[in-house]
Design an enzyme around this catalytic site. Structure first.
Site, PDB file in Angstrom:
ATOM      1  N   CYS A   1      50.775  37.551  45.116  1.00  0.00           N
ATOM      2  CA  CYS A   1      49.445  36.911  45.332  1.00  0.00           C
ATOM      3  C   CYS A   1      49.739  35.455  45.749  1.00  0.00           C
ATOM      4  CB  CYS A   1      48.684  37.300  44.087  1.00  0.00           C
ATOM      5  SG  CYS A   1      48.334  38.681  43.882  1.00  0.00           S
TER       6      CYS A   1
ATOM      7  N   HIS B   1      43.130  31.662  44.123  1.00  0.00           N
ATOM      8  CA  HIS B   1      43.322  33.038  43.841  1.00  0.00           C
ATOM      9  C   HIS B   1      42.095  33.616  43.376  1.00  0.00           C
ATOM     10  CE1 HIS B   1      45.212  36.729  44.530  1.00  0.00           C
ATOM     11  NE2 HIS B   1      45.622  36.886  43.275  1.00  0.00           N
TER      12      HIS B   1
ATOM     13  N   ASN C   1      40.690  41.376  44.572  1.00  0.00           N
ATOM     14  CA  ASN C   1      41.961  41.024  44.745  1.00  0.00           C
ATOM     15  C   ASN C   1      42.755  41.355  45.867  1.00  0.00           C
ATOM     16  OD1 ASN C   1      44.638  39.868  44.533  1.00  0.00           O
ATOM     17  ND2 ASN C   1      45.065  40.196  42.273  1.00  0.00           N
TER      18      ASN C   1
HETATM   19  O1  UT7 Z   1      46.872  38.649  41.140  1.00  0.00           O
HETATM   20  C1  UT7 Z   1      47.826  38.882  40.352  1.00  0.00           C
HETATM   21  C2  UT7 Z   1      47.424  38.649  38.974  1.00  0.00           C
HETATM   22  N1  UT7 Z   1      46.852  39.788  38.397  1.00  0.00           N
HETATM   23  C3  UT7 Z   1      46.023  39.314  37.454  1.00  0.00           C
HETATM   24  O2  UT7 Z   1      45.754  37.971  37.662  1.00  0.00           O
HETATM   25  C4  UT7 Z   1      45.197  40.231  36.554  1.00  0.00           C
HETATM   26  C5  UT7 Z   1      45.261  39.726  35.324  1.00  0.00           C
HETATM   27  N2  UT7 Z   1      44.593  40.373  34.249  1.00  0.00           N
HETATM   28  C6  UT7 Z   1      43.419  40.714  34.222  1.00  0.00           C
HETATM   29  O3  UT7 Z   1      42.538  40.449  35.347  1.00  0.00           O
HETATM   30  C7  UT7 Z   1      42.828  41.477  33.078  1.00  0.00           C
HETATM   31  O4  UT7 Z   1      43.634  41.600  31.944  1.00  0.00           O
HETATM   32  C8  UT7 Z   1      41.964  42.947  33.459  1.00  0.00           C
HETATM   33  C9  UT7 Z   1      40.814  42.756  34.205  1.00  0.00           C
HETATM   34  C10 UT7 Z   1      43.098  43.743  34.268  1.00  0.00           C
HETATM   35  C11 UT7 Z   1      41.844  43.481  32.207  1.00  0.00           C
HETATM   36  O5  UT7 Z   1      40.613  42.872  31.378  1.00  0.00           O
HETATM   37  P1  UT7 Z   1      40.964  42.753  30.022  1.00  0.00           P
HETATM   38  O6  UT7 Z   1      39.721  41.987  29.540  1.00  0.00           O
HETATM   39  O7  UT7 Z   1      42.280  41.729  29.951  1.00  0.00           O
HETATM   40  O8  UT7 Z   1      40.934  43.915  29.365  1.00  0.00           O
HETATM   41  P2  UT7 Z   1      42.105  44.870  28.514  1.00  0.00           P
HETATM   42  O9  UT7 Z   1      43.203  45.339  29.257  1.00  0.00           O
HETATM   43  O10 UT7 Z   1      42.527  43.916  27.234  1.00  0.00           O
HETATM   44  O11 UT7 Z   1      41.015  46.172  27.772  1.00  0.00           O
HETATM   45  C12 UT7 Z   1      39.928  45.814  27.104  1.00  0.00           C
HETATM   46  C13 UT7 Z   1      39.569  47.095  26.824  1.00  0.00           C
HETATM   47  C14 UT7 Z   1      40.480  48.416  26.445  1.00  0.00           C
HETATM   48  O12 UT7 Z   1      39.480  49.040  25.665  1.00  0.00           O
HETATM   49  P3  UT7 Z   1      39.624  49.056  24.109  1.00  0.00           P
HETATM   50  O13 UT7 Z   1      40.978  49.060  23.698  1.00  0.00           O
HETATM   51  O14 UT7 Z   1      39.222  47.801  23.535  1.00  0.00           O
HETATM   52  O15 UT7 Z   1      38.839  50.203  23.507  1.00  0.00           O
HETATM   53  C15 UT7 Z   1      40.733  48.858  27.724  1.00  0.00           C
HETATM   54  O16 UT7 Z   1      41.062  50.309  27.533  1.00  0.00           O
HETATM   55  O17 UT7 Z   1      38.637  47.675  28.251  1.00  0.00           O
HETATM   56  C16 UT7 Z   1      39.379  48.916  28.325  1.00  0.00           C
HETATM   57  N3  UT7 Z   1      39.982  48.784  29.931  1.00  0.00           N
HETATM   58  C17 UT7 Z   1      38.404  49.376  30.786  1.00  0.00           C
HETATM   59  N4  UT7 Z   1      37.484  50.032  30.510  1.00  0.00           N
HETATM   60  C18 UT7 Z   1      36.940  50.257  31.611  1.00  0.00           C
HETATM   61  C19 UT7 Z   1      40.718  48.434  30.423  1.00  0.00           C
HETATM   62  N5  UT7 Z   1      40.622  48.713  31.966  1.00  0.00           N
HETATM   63  C20 UT7 Z   1      39.269  49.077  31.982  1.00  0.00           C
HETATM   64  C21 UT7 Z   1      38.405  49.635  32.928  1.00  0.00           C
HETATM   65  N6  UT7 Z   1      37.154  49.930  32.757  1.00  0.00           N
HETATM   66  N7  UT7 Z   1      38.985  49.684  34.471  1.00  0.00           N
END
Ligand code: UT7
Length: 362
Positions: A111, A251, A281
């Site tokens: 990226c 980005h 993204n």
């Molecule tokens: O360009 C390359 C670089 N990439 C990035 O910069 C991405 C960086 N990361 C992110 O943007 C975020 O970490 C994500 C958008 C990928 C995830 O968001 P988050 O706030 O970090 O969520 P998380 O992974 O900590 O998950 C929180 C909750 C979990 O459920 P529980 O355990 O709290 O019940 C996940 O299972 O959200 C759940 N979850 C989802 N729910 C619905 C994770 N992904 C999803 C989803 N839909 N797509």
């Protein structure tokens, strides 16, 4: 040393749209979750390969610069999703454009790739190695996305953007740059099985698929600090006060990462360019697409002081402080277009579902 200026810009977004509501049919997610946690509402899915997206963006950027393809000395394509391992995407693009006098090279910093390429090309122009460079960010990342994995399925989209960098006597151009990497964190965002470290026989017999895998929360934490630090460093290197920054073009991986970067620079939110809702993204394509849209919307004034900042797999990051030239209108418009498609997104993704499993009937 000569100056360098961005004299042309263009973008190519494939027309087929995958909305958050479409994703609700594919994986356990919701429009509410995606919107509130990422800022994304929809993304584009390409019906053509990366080189074709890049070529159309390239034609458009050349027209905006008032150049013909043979005028260009270098075609640089930032991508981590080339059509094939060899030749480079850049060689395919150079041929399709008819850039018969240009060298061609790919750069892969995921990226962050476009900023690496922009910084490199600007440096080559300033050093007199080339007079003009076509710098393209192009990705078809959805090809490697497993739409049964909600951790990645909702984030990425396809597209391309391009700029022309030319030698100039005008003041301005690249005023500050930072490029960084921490390869010890490679496994946080990677596509294992995609290169020569792969045991192909084991891969096939284990029915393992070649997909992008990510530890989202860990990448998020590193992105916030690395992007913010790099952005602050280039402002200082440029000799600007934070107040001098006219626009941040970051980005677009997550609206919360963008907000954190803007806060780090104490920027008025009105100075931050955001289009993540429409495209998600698009990896290395993100910044040139965003710059082109910002110019089209009149958000970049003549002489604007722009901060670009990016973050991605590697882990890698980069930032640039760029003083834009006096011309913010294109000199010409290209009629280059992608071949038509009927816009049926589930039909377009059928090959992906056949490979990874899943699909609307899961
Ligand atoms: O360009 C390359 C670089 N990439 C990035 O910069 C991405 C960086 N990361 C992110 O943007 C975020 O970490 C994500 C958008 C990928 C995830 O968001 P988050 O706030 O970090 O969520 P998380 O992974 O900590 O998950 C929180 C909750 C979990 O459920 P529980 O355990 O709290 O019940 C996940 O299972 O959200 C759940 N979850 C989802 N729910 C619905 C994770 N992904 C999803 C989803 N839909 N797509």
């Amino acid at each position: 040393m000569t100056g360098s200026a961005i004299t042309g810009w263009g973008k190519c977004l494939p027309p087929t749209v995958l909305t958050n509501h479409d994703l609700e049919m594919l994986v356990d997610t919701s429009d509410d979750w995606i919107t509130s946690r990422t800022g994304i509402k929809e993304r584009r899915i390409s019906h053509v390969g990366t080189a074709e997206l890049a070529t159309v963006a390239g034609f458009r950027a050349l027209a905006a610069a008032g150049l013909e393809p043979p005028d260009v000395d270098l075609v640089s394509v930032a991508t981590c999703t080339p059509d094939m391992l060899l030749p480079s995407a850049a060689s395919l693009v150079q041929d399709r454009l008819g850039a018969v006098n240009a060298g061609a090279v790919d750069q892969n910093a995921a990226c962050s790739g476009f900023l690496y390429s922009l910084i490199t090309a600007s440096g080559m122009v300033q050093a007199g190695i080339v007079e003009s460079a076509l710098v393209i960010g192009a990705e078809r990342l959805t090809y490697f996305i497993d739409f049964t994995d909600r951790g990645t399925a909702v984030l990425f989209g396809d597209g391309a953007g391009a700029v022309v960098v030319q030698a100039t006597d005008e003041p301005g151009g690249l005023k500050g740059s930072r490029m960084g990497s921490d390869g010890s964190l490679a496994k946080l965002l990677w596509a294992p099985g995609s290169g020569t470290a792969t045991d192909r026989v084991a891969l096939e017999s284990n029915h393992k698929h070649l997909a992008v895998e990510m530890n989202g929360p860990e990448v998020f934490k590193k992105a916030v600090t690395a992007m913010g630090d790099a952005a602050a460093a280039v402002v200082e290197q440029a000799g600007w006060a934070l107040d001098d920054v006219d626009i941040l073009i970051p980005h677009q991986a997550n609206i919360r990462i963008i907000d954190a970067t803007a806060r780090r620079l104490h920027l008025d939110p009105a100075k931050v360019f955001i289009n993540i809702a429409s495209y998600g993204n698009t990896s290395a394509a993100t910044i040139p697409i965003a710059l082109t849209e910002a110019l089209e919307m009149g958000r970049v004034e003549p002489g604007a002081r722009i901060v670009f900042a990016a973050f991605g797999a590697g882990l890698s990051w980069a930032a640039a402080a760029y003083e834009f030239g006096s011309r913010t209108e294109p000199l010409g418009v290209s009629d280059a277009e992608l071949p038509p498609t009927d816009g049926d997104v589930m039909a377009l993704l059928a090959e992906n579902f056949a490979y990874f499993g899943g699909g609307p009937d899961r």
